[in-house]
Design an enzyme around this catalytic site. Structure first.
Site, PDB file in Angstrom:
ATOM      1  N   ASP A  10       0.870  -1.185   0.000  1.00  0.00           N
ATOM      2  CA  ASP A  10       0.000   0.000   0.000  1.00  0.00           C
ATOM      3  C   ASP A  10       0.896   1.219   0.000  1.00  0.00           C
ATOM      4  OD1 ASP A  10      -2.281   1.686   0.288  1.00  0.00           O
ATOM      5  OD2 ASP A  10      -1.974   1.768   2.446  1.00  0.00           O
ATOM      6  N   SER A  11       0.300   2.373  -0.281  1.00  0.00           N
ATOM      7  CA  SER A  11       1.045   3.621  -0.220  1.00  0.00           C
ATOM      8  C   SER A  11       1.498   3.913   1.215  1.00  0.00           C
ATOM      9  CB  SER A  11       0.168   4.762  -0.724  1.00  0.00           C
ATOM     10  OG  SER A  11      -1.035   4.797   0.020  1.00  0.00           O
ATOM     11  N   CYS A  73      -4.382  -1.020  -2.138  1.00  0.00           N
ATOM     12  CA  CYS A  73      -4.423   0.438  -2.219  1.00  0.00           C
ATOM     13  C   CYS A  73      -5.383   0.792  -3.343  1.00  0.00           C
ATOM     14  CB  CYS A  73      -3.011   0.953  -2.535  1.00  0.00           C
ATOM     15  SG  CYS A  73      -2.931   2.733  -2.831  1.00  0.00           S
ATOM     16  N   GLU A 151      -5.288   9.096   9.831  1.00  0.00           N
ATOM     17  CA  GLU A 151      -3.883   9.070  10.252  1.00  0.00           C
ATOM     18  C   GLU A 151      -3.641   9.876  11.518  1.00  0.00           C
ATOM     19  OE1 GLU A 151      -1.160   9.483   7.062  1.00  0.00           O
ATOM     20  OE2 GLU A 151      -1.665   7.405   6.563  1.00  0.00           O
ATOM     21  N   CYS A 185     -10.999   2.955  -0.627  1.00  0.00           N
ATOM     22  CA  CYS A 185      -9.649   3.276  -0.169  1.00  0.00           C
ATOM     23  C   CYS A 185      -9.421   2.471   1.106  1.00  0.00           C
ATOM     24  CB  CYS A 185      -9.578   4.775   0.123  1.00  0.00           C
ATOM     25  SG  CYS A 185      -8.151   5.286   1.090  1.00  0.00           S
TER      26      CYS A 185
HETATM   27  N1  DGL Z   1      -3.993   3.777   0.536  1.00  0.00           N
HETATM   28  C1  DGL Z   1      -4.527   4.793  -0.342  1.00  0.00           C
HETATM   29  C2  DGL Z   1      -5.743   4.221  -1.070  1.00  0.00           C
HETATM   30  O1  DGL Z   1      -6.240   3.145  -0.734  1.00  0.00           O
HETATM   31  C3  DGL Z   1      -4.903   6.050   0.424  1.00  0.00           C
HETATM   32  C4  DGL Z   1      -3.720   6.859   0.868  1.00  0.00           C
HETATM   33  C5  DGL Z   1      -3.032   7.564  -0.281  1.00  0.00           C
HETATM   34  O2  DGL Z   1      -3.561   8.567  -0.815  1.00  0.00           O
HETATM   35  O3  DGL Z   1      -1.970   7.119  -0.655  1.00  0.00           O
HETATM   36  O4  DGL Z   1      -6.221   4.826  -2.011  1.00  0.00           O
END
Ligand code: DGL
Length: 269
Positions: A10-11, A73, A151, A185
Protein backbone atom coordinates in the site's frame (compact mmCIF):
# COMPACT_ATOMS: atom_id res chain seq x y z
CA UNK A 1 5.96 -22.54 -3.81
CA UNK A 2 2.66 -22.91 -1.94
CA UNK A 3 4.37 -22.09 1.37
CA UNK A 4 5.79 -18.86 -0.12
CA UNK A 5 4.28 -15.65 1.28
CA UNK A 6 1.67 -13.38 -0.30
CA UNK A 7 3.06 -9.92 -1.00
CA UNK A 8 0.77 -7.05 -0.03
CA UNK A 9 1.58 -3.39 -0.53
CA UNK A 10 0.00 0.00 0.00
CA UNK A 11 1.05 3.62 -0.22
CA UNK A 12 1.20 3.57 3.57
CA UNK A 13 -0.36 1.71 6.46
CA UNK A 14 -3.99 1.73 5.25
CA UNK A 15 -3.36 -1.56 3.44
CA UNK A 16 -3.04 -3.20 6.84
CA UNK A 17 -6.85 -3.06 6.99
CA UNK A 18 -6.69 -5.54 4.08
CA UNK A 19 -4.03 -7.64 5.88
CA UNK A 20 -6.48 -7.93 8.78
CA UNK A 21 -8.96 -9.56 6.38
CA UNK A 22 -6.26 -11.81 4.88
CA UNK A 23 -5.44 -13.07 8.38
CA UNK A 24 -9.13 -13.99 8.82
CA UNK A 25 -9.73 -15.50 5.40
CA UNK A 26 -6.32 -17.19 4.88
CA UNK A 27 -4.86 -17.82 8.37
CA UNK A 28 -2.29 -20.35 7.09
CA UNK A 29 -0.74 -17.94 4.61
CA UNK A 30 2.37 -15.91 5.38
CA UNK A 31 2.39 -12.27 4.37
CA UNK A 32 5.11 -9.82 3.44
CA UNK A 33 3.74 -6.28 3.72
CA UNK A 34 5.31 -3.15 2.32
CA UNK A 35 3.91 0.27 3.26
CA UNK A 36 5.45 3.15 1.33
CA UNK A 37 5.21 5.45 4.35
CA UNK A 38 8.02 7.65 3.04
CA UNK A 39 6.01 8.62 -0.04
CA UNK A 40 2.39 8.44 1.17
CA UNK A 41 -0.06 9.81 0.04
CA UNK A 42 -0.32 8.56 -3.54
CA UNK A 43 -3.91 9.76 -3.89
CA UNK A 44 -3.11 13.26 -5.07
CA UNK A 45 -0.12 12.39 -7.31
CA UNK A 46 0.07 12.13 -11.10
CA UNK A 47 -0.68 8.85 -12.88
CA UNK A 48 2.96 8.58 -14.04
CA UNK A 49 4.25 8.84 -10.48
CA UNK A 50 1.70 6.36 -9.12
CA UNK A 51 2.61 3.86 -11.87
CA UNK A 52 6.33 4.21 -11.14
CA UNK A 53 5.90 3.84 -7.38
CA UNK A 54 3.57 0.85 -7.79
CA UNK A 55 6.10 -1.03 -9.94
CA UNK A 56 8.92 -0.33 -7.46
CA UNK A 57 6.73 -1.55 -4.58
CA UNK A 58 5.84 -4.77 -6.43
CA UNK A 59 9.48 -5.37 -7.41
CA UNK A 60 10.50 -5.05 -3.76
CA UNK A 61 7.98 -7.75 -2.82
CA UNK A 62 9.19 -10.03 -5.64
CA UNK A 63 12.62 -10.02 -4.02
CA UNK A 64 10.95 -11.79 -1.08
CA UNK A 65 9.84 -14.62 -3.39
CA UNK A 66 6.15 -13.93 -2.97
CA UNK A 67 3.73 -16.23 -4.80
CA UNK A 68 1.14 -13.53 -5.42
CA UNK A 69 1.01 -9.72 -5.22
CA UNK A 70 -1.90 -7.68 -3.92
CA UNK A 71 -2.13 -3.90 -4.27
CA UNK A 72 -4.08 -3.15 -1.09
CA UNK A 73 -4.42 0.44 -2.22
CA UNK A 74 -7.44 1.88 -4.00
CA UNK A 75 -5.29 4.45 -5.74
CA UNK A 76 -2.72 2.02 -7.17
CA UNK A 77 -5.46 -0.43 -8.18
CA UNK A 78 -7.31 2.36 -10.01
CA UNK A 79 -4.39 4.01 -11.76
CA UNK A 80 -1.70 1.33 -12.35
CA UNK A 81 -4.06 -0.72 -14.51
CA UNK A 82 -1.49 -2.88 -16.30
CA UNK A 83 0.73 -3.60 -13.29
CA UNK A 84 -0.38 -7.25 -13.32
CA UNK A 85 0.95 -7.71 -16.88
CA UNK A 86 4.44 -6.73 -15.72
CA UNK A 87 4.62 -9.30 -12.93
CA UNK A 88 5.64 -12.98 -13.04
CA UNK A 89 3.14 -13.99 -10.31
CA UNK A 90 -0.67 -13.67 -10.01
CA UNK A 91 -1.76 -10.14 -9.12
CA UNK A 92 -4.90 -8.39 -7.99
CA UNK A 93 -5.82 -4.89 -7.00
CA UNK A 94 -8.90 -4.05 -4.96
CA UNK A 95 -11.19 -2.62 -7.66
CA UNK A 96 -12.62 -5.68 -9.46
CA UNK A 97 -13.32 -7.84 -6.39
CA UNK A 98 -14.95 -4.92 -4.59
CA UNK A 99 -17.07 -3.82 -7.56
CA UNK A 100 -18.19 -7.43 -8.03
CA UNK A 101 -19.24 -7.71 -4.36
CA UNK A 102 -21.07 -4.36 -4.41
CA UNK A 103 -23.11 -5.42 -7.45
CA UNK A 104 -24.15 -8.57 -5.56
CA UNK A 105 -25.19 -6.57 -2.49
CA UNK A 106 -27.23 -3.69 -3.94
CA UNK A 107 -31.01 -4.05 -3.91
CA UNK A 108 -32.04 -0.78 -5.57
CA UNK A 109 -29.15 -0.64 -8.10
CA UNK A 110 -27.71 2.61 -6.70
CA UNK A 111 -24.12 2.30 -5.52
CA UNK A 112 -21.91 5.03 -4.06
CA UNK A 113 -18.12 4.96 -4.38
CA UNK A 114 -15.75 6.97 -2.19
CA UNK A 115 -12.00 7.16 -2.63
CA UNK A 116 -9.00 9.41 -3.05
CA UNK A 117 -9.01 12.07 -5.76
CA UNK A 118 -6.86 9.90 -8.09
CA UNK A 119 -9.20 6.94 -7.60
CA UNK A 120 -12.35 8.94 -8.27
CA UNK A 121 -10.80 10.74 -11.28
CA UNK A 122 -9.95 7.35 -12.79
CA UNK A 123 -13.64 6.25 -12.51
CA UNK A 124 -12.23 2.75 -11.97
CA UNK A 125 -15.04 1.38 -9.79
CA UNK A 126 -17.73 3.03 -11.92
CA UNK A 127 -16.29 1.60 -15.16
CA UNK A 128 -15.86 -1.84 -13.64
CA UNK A 129 -19.47 -1.86 -12.37
CA UNK A 130 -21.04 -0.41 -15.52
CA UNK A 131 -19.18 -2.82 -17.79
CA UNK A 132 -20.77 -5.82 -16.10
CA UNK A 133 -24.04 -4.25 -14.92
CA UNK A 134 -25.17 -1.45 -17.27
CA UNK A 135 -28.40 -0.91 -15.29
CA UNK A 136 -26.55 -0.04 -12.06
CA UNK A 137 -26.19 3.67 -11.29
CA UNK A 138 -22.89 4.70 -9.68
CA UNK A 139 -22.38 7.90 -7.69
CA UNK A 140 -18.77 8.89 -7.03
CA UNK A 141 -17.29 11.16 -4.37
CA UNK A 142 -13.68 11.90 -3.53
CA UNK A 143 -13.01 12.35 0.19
CA UNK A 144 -9.52 13.88 0.47
CA UNK A 145 -9.87 14.64 4.18
CA UNK A 146 -10.60 11.05 5.21
CA UNK A 147 -6.98 9.83 5.01
CA UNK A 148 -5.59 12.66 7.20
CA UNK A 149 -8.48 12.17 9.65
CA UNK A 150 -7.62 8.48 10.06
CA UNK A 151 -3.88 9.07 10.25
CA UNK A 152 -4.41 11.59 13.02
CA UNK A 153 -6.70 9.32 14.99
CA UNK A 154 -9.98 11.14 14.23
CA UNK A 155 -12.12 8.03 13.85
CA UNK A 156 -14.69 8.14 16.66
CA UNK A 157 -18.29 8.17 15.45
CA UNK A 158 -19.27 10.66 18.16
CA UNK A 159 -16.54 13.16 17.29
CA UNK A 160 -18.19 16.27 15.84
CA UNK A 161 -15.33 16.94 13.42
CA UNK A 162 -15.51 13.39 12.07
CA UNK A 163 -19.29 13.58 11.64
CA UNK A 164 -19.12 16.98 9.96
CA UNK A 165 -16.55 15.86 7.38
CA UNK A 166 -18.44 12.64 6.64
CA UNK A 167 -21.74 14.52 6.27
CA UNK A 168 -20.15 17.09 3.98
CA UNK A 169 -18.83 14.41 1.60
CA UNK A 170 -21.66 11.90 1.78
CA UNK A 171 -24.74 14.15 1.63
CA UNK A 172 -24.90 13.98 -2.22
CA UNK A 173 -24.79 10.17 -2.01
CA UNK A 174 -27.55 10.13 0.62
CA UNK A 175 -29.63 12.40 -1.63
CA UNK A 176 -29.00 10.01 -4.54
CA UNK A 177 -30.61 7.25 -2.41
CA UNK A 178 -27.68 4.81 -2.57
CA UNK A 179 -28.18 1.56 -0.67
CA UNK A 180 -24.57 0.34 -1.01
CA UNK A 181 -21.33 2.24 -0.48
CA UNK A 182 -17.92 1.06 -1.70
CA UNK A 183 -15.12 2.08 0.66
CA UNK A 184 -12.71 2.48 -2.25
CA UNK A 185 -9.65 3.28 -0.17
CA UNK A 186 -8.00 0.99 2.34
CA UNK A 187 -7.93 3.72 5.00
CA UNK A 188 -11.71 4.01 5.07
CA UNK A 189 -12.70 0.79 6.94
CA UNK A 190 -11.31 2.48 10.05
CA UNK A 191 -14.11 5.04 9.64
CA UNK A 192 -16.80 2.37 9.05
CA UNK A 193 -18.59 2.91 12.35
CA UNK A 194 -18.64 6.66 11.89
CA UNK A 195 -19.76 6.40 8.25
CA UNK A 196 -22.53 3.94 9.16
CA UNK A 197 -23.71 6.11 11.97
CA UNK A 198 -24.12 9.03 9.54
CA UNK A 199 -25.64 6.95 6.70
CA UNK A 200 -27.86 4.73 8.84
CA UNK A 201 -28.07 0.96 8.72
CA UNK A 202 -29.97 0.80 5.42
CA UNK A 203 -26.75 1.46 3.52
CA UNK A 204 -24.42 -1.56 3.19
CA UNK A 205 -20.72 -0.74 3.34
CA UNK A 206 -18.39 -2.77 1.10
CA UNK A 207 -14.85 -3.09 2.45
CA UNK A 208 -12.33 -3.39 -0.38
CA UNK A 209 -9.80 -5.25 1.81
CA UNK A 210 -12.28 -7.92 2.80
CA UNK A 211 -13.53 -8.56 -0.73
CA UNK A 212 -9.96 -8.65 -2.03
CA UNK A 213 -8.91 -11.22 0.57
CA UNK A 214 -11.83 -13.45 -0.46
CA UNK A 215 -10.94 -13.01 -4.15
CA UNK A 216 -7.24 -13.70 -3.50
CA UNK A 217 -8.14 -17.00 -1.85
CA UNK A 218 -9.94 -17.92 -5.09
CA UNK A 219 -6.93 -16.97 -7.25
CA UNK A 220 -4.56 -18.98 -5.05
CA UNK A 221 -6.85 -21.99 -5.22
CA UNK A 222 -7.20 -21.76 -9.02
CA UNK A 223 -3.41 -21.62 -9.35
CA UNK A 224 -2.86 -24.47 -6.84
CA UNK A 225 -0.93 -22.03 -4.64
CA UNK A 226 -2.83 -22.36 -1.37
CA UNK A 227 -0.65 -23.24 1.60
CA UNK A 228 -1.96 -26.62 2.72
CA UNK A 229 0.01 -26.75 5.97
CA UNK A 230 -1.98 -26.54 9.20
CA UNK A 231 0.45 -24.10 10.75
CA UNK A 232 -0.42 -20.45 11.11
CA UNK A 233 1.34 -18.13 8.67
CA UNK A 234 3.69 -15.37 9.77
CA UNK A 235 3.88 -11.71 8.82
CA UNK A 236 6.84 -9.53 7.90
CA UNK A 237 6.46 -5.77 7.70
CA UNK A 238 8.55 -3.26 5.78
CA UNK A 239 8.15 0.52 5.51
CA UNK A 240 10.04 3.26 3.70
CA UNK A 241 10.03 5.83 6.52
CA UNK A 242 10.87 5.61 10.20
CA UNK A 243 9.05 2.68 11.81
CA UNK A 244 8.94 4.45 15.20
CA UNK A 245 5.17 4.64 15.60
CA UNK A 246 4.46 1.55 13.50
CA UNK A 247 3.05 -0.74 16.19
CA UNK A 248 0.58 1.88 17.45
CA UNK A 249 -0.78 2.82 14.06
CA UNK A 250 -0.62 -0.74 12.71
CA UNK A 251 -2.60 -1.96 15.73
CA UNK A 252 -5.39 0.42 14.74
CA UNK A 253 -5.57 -0.94 11.19
CA UNK A 254 -5.10 -4.59 12.13
CA UNK A 255 -7.58 -4.34 14.99
CA UNK A 256 -5.24 -6.08 17.44
CA UNK A 257 -2.32 -5.32 19.75
CA UNK A 258 0.86 -5.22 17.74
CA UNK A 259 4.32 -6.15 18.86
CA UNK A 260 5.96 -6.81 15.54
CA UNK A 261 9.40 -6.10 14.23
CA UNK A 262 9.31 -3.75 11.29
CA UNK A 263 12.17 -2.95 8.97
CA UNK A 264 12.83 0.31 7.17
CA UNK A 265 14.02 -0.02 3.56
CA UNK A 266 15.07 2.40 0.85
CA UNK A 267 12.46 1.77 -1.86
CA UNK A 268 14.17 3.93 -4.49
CA UNK A 269 17.24 1.60 -4.52
N1 DGL B 1 -3.99 3.78 0.54
C1 DGL B 1 -4.53 4.79 -0.34
C2 DGL B 1 -5.74 4.22 -1.07
O1 DGL B 1 -6.24 3.15 -0.73
C3 DGL B 1 -4.90 6.05 0.42
C4 DGL B 1 -3.72 6.86 0.87
C5 DGL B 1 -3.03 7.56 -0.28
O2 DGL B 1 -3.56 8.57 -0.81
O3 DGL B 1 -1.97 7.12 -0.65
O4 DGL B 1 -6.22 4.83 -2.01
Amino acid sequence: MSSAPIGVFDSGLGGLSAVKEFLNVLPNESIVYFGDTGRVPYGNRSNDTINRYALQDAEFLLRHNVKMIVAACGTVSSVAKDLGNKLPVPYTGVVSPTAYAAAEKTRNGKIGVIGTTATINSHSYKLSLEKRHPAIKVYEQNCPLFVPLVENGFINKDDQIVRLVIKRYLTPLIEADIDTLILGCTHYPILSNAISSVLGDKVTLVDSGKETAIYSAKILKENSLLNNSNEKGNCKFFVSDTPDDFNNVAGLFLGREMDHKVEQINIAD
